[in-house]
Design a protein around this motif. Structure first.
Motif, PDB file in Angstrom:
ATOM      1  N   ALA A 167       0.823  -1.204   0.000  1.00  0.00           N
ATOM      2  CA  ALA A 167       0.000   0.000   0.000  1.00  0.00           C
ATOM      3  C   ALA A 167       0.860   1.257   0.000  1.00  0.00           C
ATOM      4  O   ALA A 167       0.568   2.226  -0.710  1.00  0.00           O
ATOM      5  N   MET A 168       1.916   1.248   0.784  1.00  0.00           N
ATOM      6  CA  MET A 168       2.802   2.417   0.839  1.00  0.00           C
ATOM      7  C   MET A 168       3.501   2.655  -0.489  1.00  0.00           C
ATOM      8  O   MET A 168       3.685   3.810  -0.907  1.00  0.00           O
ATOM      9  N   ARG A 169       3.861   1.580  -1.163  1.00  0.00           N
ATOM     10  CA  ARG A 169       4.528   1.729  -2.461  1.00  0.00           C
ATOM     11  C   ARG A 169       3.591   2.408  -3.458  1.00  0.00           C
ATOM     12  O   ARG A 169       3.984   3.329  -4.186  1.00  0.00           O
ATOM     13  N   GLU A 170       2.328   1.971  -3.482  1.00  0.00           N
ATOM     14  CA  GLU A 170       1.356   2.554  -4.406  1.00  0.00           C
ATOM     15  C   GLU A 170       1.010   3.990  -4.007  1.00  0.00           C
ATOM     16  O   GLU A 170       1.008   4.901  -4.848  1.00  0.00           O
ATOM     17  N   ALA A 171       0.730   4.197  -2.726  1.00  0.00           N
ATOM     18  CA  ALA A 171       0.328   5.536  -2.269  1.00  0.00           C
ATOM     19  C   ALA A 171       1.460   6.545  -2.433  1.00  0.00           C
ATOM     20  O   ALA A 171       1.208   7.721  -2.746  1.00  0.00           O
ATOM     21  N   SER A 172       2.694   6.122  -2.230  1.00  0.00           N
ATOM     22  CA  SER A 172       3.833   7.041  -2.363  1.00  0.00           C
ATOM     23  C   SER A 172       3.945   7.563  -3.788  1.00  0.00           C
ATOM     24  O   SER A 172       4.236   8.751  -4.011  1.00  0.00           O
ATOM     25  N   GLN A 173       3.714   6.708  -4.758  1.00  0.00           N
ATOM     26  CA  GLN A 173       3.777   7.150  -6.147  1.00  0.00           C
ATOM     27  C   GLN A 173       2.638   8.109  -6.476  1.00  0.00           C
ATOM     28  O   GLN A 173       2.825   9.089  -7.206  1.00  0.00           O
ATOM     29  N   ILE A 174       1.461   7.861  -5.927  1.00  0.00           N
ATOM     30  CA  ILE A 174       0.342   8.789  -6.147  1.00  0.00           C
ATOM     31  C   ILE A 174       0.661  10.135  -5.525  1.00  0.00           C
ATOM     32  O   ILE A 174       0.427  11.199  -6.135  1.00  0.00           O
ATOM     33  N   TYR A 175       1.217  10.124  -4.315  1.00  0.00           N
ATOM     34  CA  TYR A 175       1.584  11.378  -3.651  1.00  0.00           C
ATOM     35  C   TYR A 175       2.577  12.171  -4.510  1.00  0.00           C
ATOM     36  O   TYR A 175       2.411  13.385  -4.720  1.00  0.00           O
ATOM     37  N   VAL A 176       3.599  11.492  -4.982  1.00  0.00           N
ATOM     38  CA  VAL A 176       4.627  12.157  -5.787  1.00  0.00           C
ATOM     39  C   VAL A 176       4.009  12.786  -7.037  1.00  0.00           C
ATOM     40  O   VAL A 176       4.301  13.943  -7.394  1.00  0.00           O
ATOM     41  N   GLN A 177       3.131  12.044  -7.700  1.00  0.00           N
ATOM     42  CA  GLN A 177       2.568  12.561  -8.948  1.00  0.00           C
ATOM     43  C   GLN A 177       1.585  13.702  -8.699  1.00  0.00           C
ATOM     44  O   GLN A 177       1.452  14.601  -9.532  1.00  0.00           O
ATOM     45  N   LEU A 178       0.913  13.693  -7.559  1.00  0.00           N
ATOM     46  CA  LEU A 178       0.077  14.848  -7.222  1.00  0.00           C
ATOM     47  C   LEU A 178       0.933  16.090  -7.027  1.00  0.00           C
ATOM     48  O   LEU A 178       0.571  17.191  -7.461  1.00  0.00           O
ATOM     49  N   ALA A 179       2.064  15.915  -6.338  1.00  0.00           N
ATOM     50  CA  ALA A 179       2.978  17.050  -6.145  1.00  0.00           C
ATOM     51  C   ALA A 179       3.518  17.544  -7.485  1.00  0.00           C
ATOM     52  O   ALA A 179       3.618  18.760  -7.731  1.00  0.00           O
ATOM     53  N   GLN A 180       3.853  16.624  -8.349  1.00  0.00           N
ATOM     54  CA  GLN A 180       4.387  17.012  -9.659  1.00  0.00           C
ATOM     55  C   GLN A 180       3.328  17.682 -10.533  1.00  0.00           C
ATOM     56  O   GLN A 180       3.659  18.455 -11.436  1.00  0.00           O
ATOM     57  N   ALA A 181       2.054  17.371 -10.241  1.00  0.00           N
ATOM     58  CA  ALA A 181       0.969  17.989 -10.997  1.00  0.00           C
ATOM     59  C   ALA A 181       0.684  19.414 -10.531  1.00  0.00           C
ATOM     60  O   ALA A 181      -0.176  20.091 -11.103  1.00  0.00           O
ATOM     61  N   GLY A 182       1.371  19.868  -9.499  1.00  0.00           N
ATOM     62  CA  GLY A 182       1.222  21.241  -9.044  1.00  0.00           C
ATOM     63  C   GLY A 182       0.467  21.404  -7.741  1.00  0.00           C
ATOM     64  O   GLY A 182       0.315  22.530  -7.245  1.00  0.00           O
ATOM     65  N   ALA A 183      -0.036  20.299  -7.156  1.00  0.00           N
ATOM     66  CA  ALA A 183      -0.727  20.399  -5.871  1.00  0.00           C
ATOM     67  C   ALA A 183       0.270  20.762  -4.771  1.00  0.00           C
ATOM     68  O   ALA A 183       1.448  20.381  -4.828  1.00  0.00           O
ATOM     69  N   ASN A 184      -0.218  21.488  -3.792  1.00  0.00           N
ATOM     70  CA  ASN A 184       0.631  21.958  -2.695  1.00  0.00           C
ATOM     71  C   ASN A 184       0.715  20.875  -1.613  1.00  0.00           C
ATOM     72  O   ASN A 184       0.305  21.072  -0.471  1.00  0.00           O
ATOM     73  N   MET A 185       1.273  19.716  -1.970  1.00  0.00           N
ATOM     74  CA  MET A 185       1.218  18.550  -1.093  1.00  0.00           C
ATOM     75  C   MET A 185       2.131  18.713   0.120  1.00  0.00           C
ATOM     76  O   MET A 185       3.317  19.016   0.004  1.00  0.00           O
ATOM     77  N   LYS A 186       1.524  18.470   1.308  1.00  0.00           N
ATOM     78  CA  LYS A 186       2.257  18.601   2.572  1.00  0.00           C
ATOM     79  C   LYS A 186       2.089  17.396   3.491  1.00  0.00           C
ATOM     80  O   LYS A 186       2.927  17.166   4.360  1.00  0.00           O
ATOM     81  N   TYR A 187       0.987  16.630   3.326  1.00  0.00           N
ATOM     82  CA  TYR A 187       0.655  15.577   4.284  1.00  0.00           C
ATOM     83  C   TYR A 187       0.345  14.263   3.562  1.00  0.00           C
ATOM     84  O   TYR A 187      -0.323  14.259   2.521  1.00  0.00           O
ATOM     85  N   LEU A 188       0.787  13.179   4.158  1.00  0.00           N
ATOM     86  CA  LEU A 188       0.394  11.845   3.728  1.00  0.00           C
ATOM     87  C   LEU A 188      -0.231  11.142   4.927  1.00  0.00           C
ATOM     88  O   LEU A 188       0.445  10.877   5.922  1.00  0.00           O
ATOM     89  N   ASP A 189      -1.518  10.858   4.828  1.00  0.00           N
ATOM     90  CA  ASP A 189      -2.270  10.200   5.902  1.00  0.00           C
ATOM     91  C   ASP A 189      -2.476   8.739   5.510  1.00  0.00           C
ATOM     92  O   ASP A 189      -3.247   8.436   4.588  1.00  0.00           O
ATOM     93  N   VAL A 190      -1.797   7.836   6.207  1.00  0.00           N
ATOM     94  CA  VAL A 190      -1.860   6.414   5.854  1.00  0.00           C
ATOM     95  C   VAL A 190      -3.029   5.703   6.537  1.00  0.00           C
ATOM     96  O   VAL A 190      -3.161   4.476   6.417  1.00  0.00           O
ATOM     97  N   GLY A 191      -3.873   6.441   7.231  1.00  0.00           N
ATOM     98  CA  GLY A 191      -5.060   5.861   7.830  1.00  0.00           C
ATOM     99  C   GLY A 191      -4.744   4.940   8.993  1.00  0.00           C
ATOM    100  O   GLY A 191      -3.695   5.016   9.631  1.00  0.00           O
ATOM    101  N   GLY A 192      -5.684   4.069   9.276  1.00  0.00           N
ATOM    102  CA  GLY A 192      -5.519   3.100  10.360  1.00  0.00           C
ATOM    103  C   GLY A 192      -4.943   1.796   9.840  1.00  0.00           C
ATOM    104  O   GLY A 192      -4.374   1.732   8.756  1.00  0.00           O
TER     105      GLY A 192
END
Length: 681
Positions: free
Chosen positions: A289-314
């Motif tokens: 899950a972390m491998r998949e979510a990390s790539q999504i986070y990176v691509q959101l940041a590269q798309a111009g979003a002001n990414m600051k937080y990664l919430d991995v839930g419970g």
């Protein structure tokens, strides 16, 4: 690695039976091994030399208290069982351990950001728990997660915005379905100094949030919850995937980005959230899950979003059975492994893309809250299967009874499998003969007594064998005693009934004695599901629990007017059982089956002199529970009064009897819904 089923505990002798040296005195070490307390209970629970459970709320760093003595002291204060004991110091210790694990991981990987824990209110919403968690979490800037409007009300009123700093606030994660009122309240909370992050679960929430923010002139802080393809495990494995209940698909997230870009508000998108289910037993699932979510986070940041937080839930699991495997009631990793894998995965992805690493957030409610609550309840009585044969065979016994006698007398190590089937067949034939009128009631009783005597004799042989034939696997469960306990499973341990959740259960005293009985637990409800017949074991799940016989003392005859009933009556010494690790979800999900209400709750904290009672929350009275189903206690009492008046007029009841009935009825309305241990039987 899968948890290997070496034997079915419902059927084959337990490890304690197979390894027991019958000539060796029982020790507390034997009880530790039998109930696995050192595996699931470390560092909070242990057994002392007196055979009592000890609770160490601050782990190995603090003092301990004797749970049995605590219960006796509470009973002297007229606090009846069943009783839930909460230890606020355990909550504080769990928060500190989780924070320390992430701090070590951040230092190990030179991670250039911080970890911020968030407690999901849904895990246990009771006020004293939320207040204790928030207070203990202040040094770590612990935040809260709200999944509904009522939980948002709690979060806003409990978090202190004055303690927030602009660069390091306590986060308020706004999850769940949201309407206008929810969103307006959350956004206006920002004016007070709160830091609400509105997590978009559906596209319509985005449009409504942006409309309300324009009307209020409050710029929102947004997150998106993504439906990962990575599958969870266990009971909650379907929390991910395209058909998951919550979250956005990747195409929907791209729609969010385009819409925010068009409005020049892409800087509002700051958080990525995912959740792969509760009680994730395998670390491999978390890594994927972390491998998949990390790539999504990176691509959101590269798309111009002001990414600051990664919430991995419970999902951070609790090792309910102490096996340290990926069995659904366990986990094959520890808290430090969990932190390491989260930090390492996002660090690697961000370094590869040359973007800043995010603040890490977890919503590990179960891991925070499970350990701090203990449910203690007493045994009211037992029903044992009698394996004593009837009086000696008479000369003119029915053939079927003679056959059962011969079977009983011939049982040996060489033929116990064959004789079991013979006994079973003869018992069935006896019932058939009785149904057609060829056996008397007394003869049927003798046949059944002989059958159970055969079962008991066979069980005494196979319990020391390394192998038990499949057709005898259920014998231990068949012969198990029923322990009637002062408890409603539906109210106090609903997951045990609803989803077969395992909780450690064991006596809290007499652990220096060998538990020679095997039993299941039956609660007070008039429901066949109101029982517990699955218990933790070393290799699987066992269907019986090792328990002690009730200590019975004879007392002088109390009813001389009925000497035919008994020459004396008996009183049982209190026998207390504890259900552990139940601090997550159980209380709030309980129901009022048979109108058994909320139980008494005591909050305990440690101090230099020992312990102190912080809060006592009295359980429901009968009148309160009746009010939940729209009955008024005064109206009911008046209805009974009218009935007694009519009964007096009709000479059906005496004046003294009517007054006693009214007194008992009125008193009962103010009493606990559970039984007062009337130990005479």
């Amino acid at each position: 690695m899968e948890k290997i089923k070496i034997e079915k505990a419902t059927t084959k002798p337990t490890e304690s039976l197979k390894k027991l040296d019958i000539f060796k005195a029982w020790t507390i070490e034997d009880s530790e091994n039998l109930y696995r307390i050192n595996e699931w209970g470390n560092p909070y629970f242990s057994i002392n030399a007196a055979g009592h459970i000890m609770v160490s709320p601050q782990g190995e760093r603090g003092s301990a208290l004797d749970l049995y003595h605590l219960i006796e002291g509470l009973r002297q204060r007229n606090i009846g069982l069943p009783l839930l004991i909460r230890f606020s110091d355990i909550l504080a210790d769990r928060l500190e351990r989780l924070q320390a694990c992430f701090n070590r991981s951040i230092a190990r990987y030179n991670y250039a950001n911080v970890y911020r824990g968030v407690y999901p209110i849904k895990c246990n919403q009771h006020r004293h728990i939320i207040e204790a968690i928030v207070n203990s979490g202040k040094p770590y800037k612990l935040g809260l997660e709200a999944g509904s409007k009522p939980e948002l009300m709690i979060a806003l009123a409990t978090l202190d915005p004055q303690e927030n700093t602009q660069n390091d606030p306590a986060l308020l994660i706004c999850n769940g379905y949201k309407d206008r009122e929810y969103l307006e309240t959350a956004l206006l909370g920002k004016r007070l100094g709160h830091y609400p992050i509105i997590v978009i679960e559906q596209l319509k929430e985005l449009y409504l949030t942006l409309k309300i923010s324009r009307n209020l002139n409050i710029k929102p802080i947004l997150g998106v919850r993504v439906k990962l393809c990575t599958k969870g495990s266990g009971r909650w494995g379907n929390s991910t995937g395209d058909r998951a209940k919550f979250g956005l698909t990747i195409p929907e997230i791209l729609t969010v980005i385009k819409h925010l870009q068009a409005l020049e508000m892409l800087d509002c998108l700051q958080l990525l959230h995912f959740h792969i289910g509760s009680q994730i037993a395998s670390i491999g699932v978390i890594k994927n899950a972390m491998r998949e979510a990390s790539q999504i986070y990176v691509q959101l940041a590269q798309a111009g979003a002001n990414m600051k937080y990664l919430d991995v839930g419970g999902g951070l699991a609790v090792d309910y059975d102490g096996s340290k495997t990926n069995f659904y009631a366990s986990k094959n990793y520890n808290m430090q492994n969990y932190a390491n894998d989260i930090v390492a995965a996002i660090q690697e992805a961000c370094d590869g893309a040359n973007i800043a690493v995010p603040t890490l957030i977890t919503e590990s409610g179960r891991a925070m809250a499970a350990h701090h609550s203990i449910l203690v309840f007493d045994v009211l009585s037992t029903h044992d299967v009698s394996t004593t044969p009837p009086p000696a065979m008479e000369e003119k016994e029915n053939l079927i009874i003679r056959n059962l006698w011969e079977t009983y007398e011939s049982i040996s190590l060489k033929n116990y499998q064959e004789t079991y089937h013979d006994a079973l067949q003869f018992k069935e034939e006896a019932i058939s003969l009785f149904n057609f009128g060829y056996l008397t009631l007394q003869e049927r009783a003798r046949a059944e007594q002989l059958y159970w005597a055969c079962c008991g004799k066979i069980m005494s042989l196979i319990c020391h064998q390394d192998y038990v034939p499949d057709d005898l696997e259920d014998l231990e469960k068949i012969l198990a005693s029923i322990y009637y306990v002062n408890l409603s499973v539906f109210q106090s341990a609903p997951d045990s009934w609803a989803i077969d959740q395992l909780f450690p259960i064991m006596p809290i005293h007499r652990l220096e004695e060998e538990p020679k009985q095997r039993g299941i637990l039956a609660d007070l409800t008039c429901d066949s599901d109101g029982k517990i017949d699955q218990f933790i074991d070393r290799e699987d799940v066992k269907s019986v629990l090792e328990l002690h016989s009730l200590n019975i003392k004879e007392i002088p005859e109390l009813q001389p007017q009925a000497p035919e009933l008994s020459s004396c009556l008996s009183i049982a010494e209190p026998y207390y059982l504890g259900m552990f690790l139940i601090g997550a979800y159980q209380e709030i999900m309980g129901n009022f089956h048979n109108l058994f209400g909320d139980i008494n709750v005591v909050h305990i904290s440690m101090n230099p002199k020992g312990y102190q009672i912080e809060h006592i929350v009295k359980g429901d009275t009968i009148k309160q529970v009746l009010g939940y189903v729209q009955y008024d206690g005064d109206d009911l009492l008046e209805a009974i009064r009218r009935q007694t008046e009519q009964g007096l007029q009709d000479n059906k009841i005496t004046l003294e009897e009517s007054q006693q009935l009214l007194k008992d009825y009125e008193d009962s309305l103010t009493h606990y819904t559970y039984l007062v241990a009337d130990e005479i039987f």
